[in-house]
Write an enzyme that holds these catalytic residues in place. Sequence first.
Site, PDB file in Angstrom:
ATOM      1  N   LEU A  75      38.321  37.489  34.576  1.00  0.00           N
ATOM      2  CA  LEU A  75      39.045  38.335  35.526  1.00  0.00           C
ATOM      3  C   LEU A  75      38.391  38.256  36.903  1.00  0.00           C
ATOM      4  O   LEU A  75      39.062  38.037  37.909  1.00  0.00           O
ATOM      5  CB  LEU A  75      39.045  39.789  35.007  1.00  0.00           C
ATOM      6  CG  LEU A  75      39.703  40.846  35.862  1.00  0.00           C
ATOM      7  CD1 LEU A  75      41.211  40.605  35.967  1.00  0.00           C
ATOM      8  CD2 LEU A  75      39.465  42.250  35.278  1.00  0.00           C
ATOM      9  N   GLU A 117      36.299  37.499  40.386  1.00  0.00           N
ATOM     10  CA  GLU A 117      36.187  36.397  41.355  1.00  0.00           C
ATOM     11  C   GLU A 117      35.161  36.804  42.403  1.00  0.00           C
ATOM     12  O   GLU A 117      34.745  37.968  42.455  1.00  0.00           O
ATOM     13  CB  GLU A 117      37.547  36.149  42.017  1.00  0.00           C
ATOM     14  CG  GLU A 117      38.618  35.765  41.005  1.00  0.00           C
ATOM     15  CD  GLU A 117      40.000  35.564  41.629  1.00  0.00           C
ATOM     16  OE1 GLU A 117      40.130  35.699  42.873  1.00  0.00           O
ATOM     17  OE2 GLU A 117      40.934  35.289  40.871  1.00  0.00           O
ATOM     18  N   TRP A 126      31.291  34.665  37.384  1.00  0.00           N
ATOM     19  CA  TRP A 126      30.586  35.564  36.444  1.00  0.00           C
ATOM     20  C   TRP A 126      31.157  35.531  35.040  1.00  0.00           C
ATOM     21  O   TRP A 126      31.191  36.576  34.389  1.00  0.00           O
ATOM     22  CB  TRP A 126      30.636  37.023  36.922  1.00  0.00           C
ATOM     23  CG  TRP A 126      30.313  37.317  38.316  1.00  0.00           C
ATOM     24  CD1 TRP A 126      31.145  37.876  39.237  1.00  0.00           C
ATOM     25  CD2 TRP A 126      29.052  37.125  38.980  1.00  0.00           C
ATOM     26  NE1 TRP A 126      30.493  38.042  40.428  1.00  0.00           N
ATOM     27  CE2 TRP A 126      29.199  37.580  40.298  1.00  0.00           C
ATOM     28  CE3 TRP A 126      27.818  36.605  38.571  1.00  0.00           C
ATOM     29  CZ2 TRP A 126      28.171  37.539  41.217  1.00  0.00           C
ATOM     30  CZ3 TRP A 126      26.784  36.553  39.483  1.00  0.00           C
ATOM     31  CH2 TRP A 126      26.984  37.021  40.789  1.00  0.00           C
ATOM     32  N   ILE A 127      31.620  34.403  34.572  1.00  0.00           N
ATOM     33  CA  ILE A 127      32.340  34.425  33.297  1.00  0.00           C
ATOM     34  C   ILE A 127      31.402  34.187  32.102  1.00  0.00           C
ATOM     35  O   ILE A 127      30.868  33.101  31.891  1.00  0.00           O
ATOM     36  CB  ILE A 127      33.525  33.419  33.323  1.00  0.00           C
ATOM     37  CG1 ILE A 127      34.398  33.706  34.566  1.00  0.00           C
ATOM     38  CG2 ILE A 127      34.331  33.508  32.042  1.00  0.00           C
ATOM     39  CD1 ILE A 127      34.829  35.158  34.755  1.00  0.00           C
ATOM     40  N   TYR A 175      49.611  43.882  42.298  1.00  0.00           N
ATOM     41  CA  TYR A 175      48.980  43.765  40.972  1.00  0.00           C
ATOM     42  C   TYR A 175      50.009  43.538  39.871  1.00  0.00           C
ATOM     43  O   TYR A 175      49.680  43.062  38.787  1.00  0.00           O
ATOM     44  CB  TYR A 175      48.094  44.986  40.679  1.00  0.00           C
ATOM     45  CG  TYR A 175      48.856  46.269  40.413  1.00  0.00           C
ATOM     46  CD1 TYR A 175      49.203  47.123  41.450  1.00  0.00           C
ATOM     47  CD2 TYR A 175      49.230  46.619  39.122  1.00  0.00           C
ATOM     48  CE1 TYR A 175      49.903  48.287  41.212  1.00  0.00           C
ATOM     49  CE2 TYR A 175      49.933  47.790  38.867  1.00  0.00           C
ATOM     50  CZ  TYR A 175      50.269  48.619  39.916  1.00  0.00           C
ATOM     51  OH  TYR A 175      50.970  49.769  39.676  1.00  0.00           O
ATOM     52  N   GLY A 225      -0.538  47.726  30.993  1.00  0.00           N
ATOM     53  CA  GLY A 225      -0.557  46.408  31.650  1.00  0.00           C
ATOM     54  C   GLY A 225       0.118  45.325  30.843  1.00  0.00           C
ATOM     55  O   GLY A 225       0.875  44.508  31.383  1.00  0.00           O
ATOM     56  N   GLU A 266      31.613  44.913  33.347  1.00  0.00           N
ATOM     57  CA  GLU A 266      32.737  45.696  32.794  1.00  0.00           C
ATOM     58  C   GLU A 266      32.922  47.028  33.521  1.00  0.00           C
ATOM     59  O   GLU A 266      33.201  48.050  32.909  1.00  0.00           O
ATOM     60  CB  GLU A 266      32.582  45.870  31.281  1.00  0.00           C
ATOM     61  CG  GLU A 266      32.683  44.527  30.569  1.00  0.00           C
ATOM     62  CD  GLU A 266      33.044  44.615  29.111  1.00  0.00           C
ATOM     63  OE1 GLU A 266      33.741  45.555  28.733  1.00  0.00           O
ATOM     64  OE2 GLU A 266      32.627  43.714  28.378  1.00  0.00           O
ATOM     65  N   ASN A 297      29.447  53.272  39.237  1.00  0.00           N
ATOM     66  CA  ASN A 297      30.345  54.027  40.124  1.00  0.00           C
ATOM     67  C   ASN A 297      31.788  53.989  39.625  1.00  0.00           C
ATOM     68  O   ASN A 297      32.514  54.982  39.716  1.00  0.00           O
ATOM     69  CB  ASN A 297      30.293  53.472  41.552  1.00  0.00           C
ATOM     70  CG  ASN A 297      29.137  54.063  42.358  1.00  0.00           C
ATOM     71  OD1 ASN A 297      28.403  54.912  41.853  1.00  0.00           O
ATOM     72  ND2 ASN A 297      28.971  53.612  43.588  1.00  0.00           N
TER      73      ASN A 297
HETATM   74  C1  LIG Z   1      25.955  38.797  33.854  1.00  0.00           C
HETATM   75  C2  LIG Z   1      27.360  39.104  34.231  1.00  0.00           C
HETATM   76  C3  LIG Z   1      28.376  38.844  33.334  1.00  0.00           C
HETATM   77  C4  LIG Z   1      29.711  39.087  33.685  1.00  0.00           C
HETATM   78  N1  LIG Z   1      30.725  38.737  32.813  1.00  0.00           N
HETATM   79  C5  LIG Z   1      32.014  38.819  33.234  1.00  0.00           C
HETATM   80  C6  LIG Z   1      33.071  38.278  32.432  1.00  0.00           C
HETATM   81  O1  LIG Z   1      32.862  37.768  31.328  1.00  0.00           O
HETATM   82  N2  LIG Z   1      34.338  38.333  32.921  1.00  0.00           N
HETATM   83  C7  LIG Z   1      34.634  38.872  34.126  1.00  0.00           C
HETATM   84  O2  LIG Z   1      35.793  38.880  34.497  1.00  0.00           O
HETATM   85  N3  LIG Z   1      33.643  39.393  34.913  1.00  0.00           N
HETATM   86  C8  LIG Z   1      32.356  39.371  34.492  1.00  0.00           C
HETATM   87  N4  LIG Z   1      31.348  39.865  35.293  1.00  0.00           N
HETATM   88  C9  LIG Z   1      31.676  40.443  36.591  1.00  0.00           C
HETATM   89  C10 LIG Z   1      31.411  41.940  36.659  1.00  0.00           C
HETATM   90  O3  LIG Z   1      32.372  42.629  35.917  1.00  0.00           O
HETATM   91  C11 LIG Z   1      31.366  42.347  38.133  1.00  0.00           C
HETATM   92  O4  LIG Z   1      30.160  41.808  38.665  1.00  0.00           O
HETATM   93  C12 LIG Z   1      31.424  43.843  38.326  1.00  0.00           C
HETATM   94  O5  LIG Z   1      32.702  44.322  37.996  1.00  0.00           O
HETATM   95  C13 LIG Z   1      31.083  44.264  39.763  1.00  0.00           C
HETATM   96  O6  LIG Z   1      31.778  43.518  40.690  1.00  0.00           O
HETATM   97  P1  LIG Z   1      31.011  42.856  41.941  1.00  0.00           P
HETATM   98  O7  LIG Z   1      29.873  42.098  41.392  1.00  0.00           O
HETATM   99  O8  LIG Z   1      31.993  42.128  42.742  1.00  0.00           O
HETATM  100  O9  LIG Z   1      30.437  44.089  42.739  1.00  0.00           O
HETATM  101  P2  LIG Z   1      31.219  44.921  43.885  1.00  0.00           P
HETATM  102  O10 LIG Z   1      32.569  45.316  43.374  1.00  0.00           O
HETATM  103  O11 LIG Z   1      31.137  44.183  45.151  1.00  0.00           O
HETATM  104  O12 LIG Z   1      30.322  46.223  43.977  1.00  0.00           O
HETATM  105  C14 LIG Z   1      29.132  46.298  44.752  1.00  0.00           C
HETATM  106  C15 LIG Z   1      28.657  47.745  44.755  1.00  0.00           C
HETATM  107  O13 LIG Z   1      29.645  48.567  45.412  1.00  0.00           O
HETATM  108  C16 LIG Z   1      30.018  49.631  44.567  1.00  0.00           C
HETATM  109  N5  LIG Z   1      31.425  49.968  44.796  1.00  0.00           N
HETATM  110  C17 LIG Z   1      32.478  49.112  44.878  1.00  0.00           C
HETATM  111  N6  LIG Z   1      33.621  49.801  45.095  1.00  0.00           N
HETATM  112  C18 LIG Z   1      33.287  51.113  45.144  1.00  0.00           C
HETATM  113  C19 LIG Z   1      34.017  52.321  45.325  1.00  0.00           C
HETATM  114  N7  LIG Z   1      35.345  52.324  45.470  1.00  0.00           N
HETATM  115  N8  LIG Z   1      33.338  53.498  45.319  1.00  0.00           N
HETATM  116  C20 LIG Z   1      31.997  53.512  45.162  1.00  0.00           C
HETATM  117  N9  LIG Z   1      31.253  52.401  44.962  1.00  0.00           N
HETATM  118  C21 LIG Z   1      31.894  51.212  44.949  1.00  0.00           C
HETATM  119  C22 LIG Z   1      29.759  49.139  43.148  1.00  0.00           C
HETATM  120  O14 LIG Z   1      29.579  50.219  42.254  1.00  0.00           O
HETATM  121  C23 LIG Z   1      28.492  48.312  43.345  1.00  0.00           C
HETATM  122  O15 LIG Z   1      27.377  49.160  43.320  1.00  0.00           O
HETATM  123  C24 LIG Z   1      30.001  39.660  34.947  1.00  0.00           C
HETATM  124  C25 LIG Z   1      28.965  39.937  35.828  1.00  0.00           C
HETATM  125  C26 LIG Z   1      27.669  39.656  35.507  1.00  0.00           C
HETATM  126  C27 LIG Z   1      26.578  39.931  36.525  1.00  0.00           C
END
Ligand SMILES: Cc1cc2nc3c(=O)[nH]c(=O)nc-3n(C[C@H](O)[C@H](O)[C@H](O)COP(=O)(O)OP(=O)(O)OC[C@H]3O[C@@H](n4cnc5c(N)ncnc54)[C@H](O)[C@@H]3O)c2cc1C
Length: 388
Positions: free
Chosen positions: A134, A136, A165-166, A187, A349, A372, A376
């Site tokens: 999902l 990007e 991040w998949i 959407y 330590g 997931e 927040n």
């Molecule tokens: C190891 C790993 C495995 C993953 N596996 C998958 C997968 O299999 N499939 C998949 O689709 N995705 C996957 N992901 C993606 C993951 O779901 C996203 O990284 C996550 O949803 C956060 O998105 P972002 O990294 O773009 O952070 P951002 O959305 O940019 O968020 C950055 C910060 O801003 C905060 N923030 C954003 N919007 C708001 C708001 N409206 N109010 C308050 N705070 C806000 C967030 O809480 C966060 O602290 C994975 C990520 C990692 C690191």
Amino acid sequence: MIEVENRAVSPLTRLNEEERMFQSVVRKFAREQIAPHVREMDETGVFKKDLIHQFFEMGLMGIEIPEEHGGQGGTFFQSILAIEELAAVDPSAAVIVDVQNTLFINAIMRWGNEDQKRRYLRRIATELLGSYALSEAGSGSDAFALQTRARQDGSDWLLNGRKLWITNAAEAGLFLIFANARPEAGYKGITCFLVERGFPGFQVGKKEDKLGIRASSTCELILDDCRVPAENVLGEVGKGYKIAIETLNEGRIGIGAQMLGLARAALDHALAYAKQRKQFGKAIAEFQGIQFDLAQMATEIEATRLLVYNAARLREVGAPFLTEAAMAKYFGSQVAEATASRALEIFGGVGFTKDYPVEKLYRDAKIGRIYEGTSNMQRMTIAKQLLG
Ligand SMILES: Cc1cc2nc3c(=O)[nH]c(=O)nc-3n(C[C@H](O)[C@H](O)[C@H](O)COP(=O)(O)OP(=O)(O)OC[C@H]3O[C@@H](n4cnc5c(N)ncnc54)[C@H](O)[C@@H]3O)c2cc1C
């Protein structure tokens, strides 16, 4: 089971015979077969193929798939127990099984048509690892702002874009990919496609070098006119957002279980160490300061278990569980981080070195607050329910 006002009430954490047996089989497997490889897999950032093969052989990769499709015909609660037990030995192992069962299979079982189930479920239960794509670069928390596009070409679809991040992508054979087929509808254009690794125009890109859960692969996906036959649209065109919302709601219970298993492991290590480490002429477990920490950890773990098991049991009986699932993941990830941190301090330590297992749990815990839906995002879900 106790009778209360003519109602049969069972304590939430009491397992039935089948659940207990399943739990003990997974626990034994994790301790005997996975544990010896955990450190090496963390260092190399590669999960042993042979262990994934064993997951399939044990039926852990198709827990809820009906027996007629080659699966275990098990329950969602069993998936949660498996994730917890695996996480208590290796949170990377847990997330591989978690994505396969709570996101990937879950989506196909609920939204797949008979032809798709016939074509894929048996292979998924026996050999085909799945990914759920999902996110990007530009759309994480704001998942439905995704930029991957799908356009029709004859009876096929052509997918273009990049996923980031998949999980499982380095090893997976089948991918659920969300792309927008009608961007003008916002959407409501998002559509989910079943994409095989060998489809033309599909490529797995860069693998991330991560802080924690290092053995679980996390990769970019590149879709360059990726050709997908019409019969591989999962559910309906424009219903991808619904698939994503519903599966992620359930997936969060799985992450809660992963955090529960991780926290349990941290406490177990801390207890064992506190009993044998001597300072000031006695075991450090005899100091009240250490005992209070252990008591705090155990209490928070029990609270996490109640949240996770309750959300899973609600899901199983078809009752609403959205808020409970968000709470289980939100609280569980806080507890896992705090418990791993306390455990590390109890080791002093040596806890800070790679010679002992707690520094890895500390690193592994951090992801619980990110994937997931970040903490927040969980708090937003909970607050929305509160405010109506
Ligand atoms: C190891 C790993 C495995 C993953 N596996 C998958 C997968 O299999 N499939 C998949 O689709 N995705 C996957 N992901 C993606 C993951 O779901 C996203 O990284 C996550 O949803 C956060 O998105 P972002 O990294 O773009 O952070 P951002 O959305 O940019 O968020 C950055 C910060 O801003 C905060 N923030 C954003 N919007 C708001 C708001 N409206 N109010 C308050 N705070 C806000 C967030 O809480 C966060 O602290 C994975 C990520 C990692 C690191």
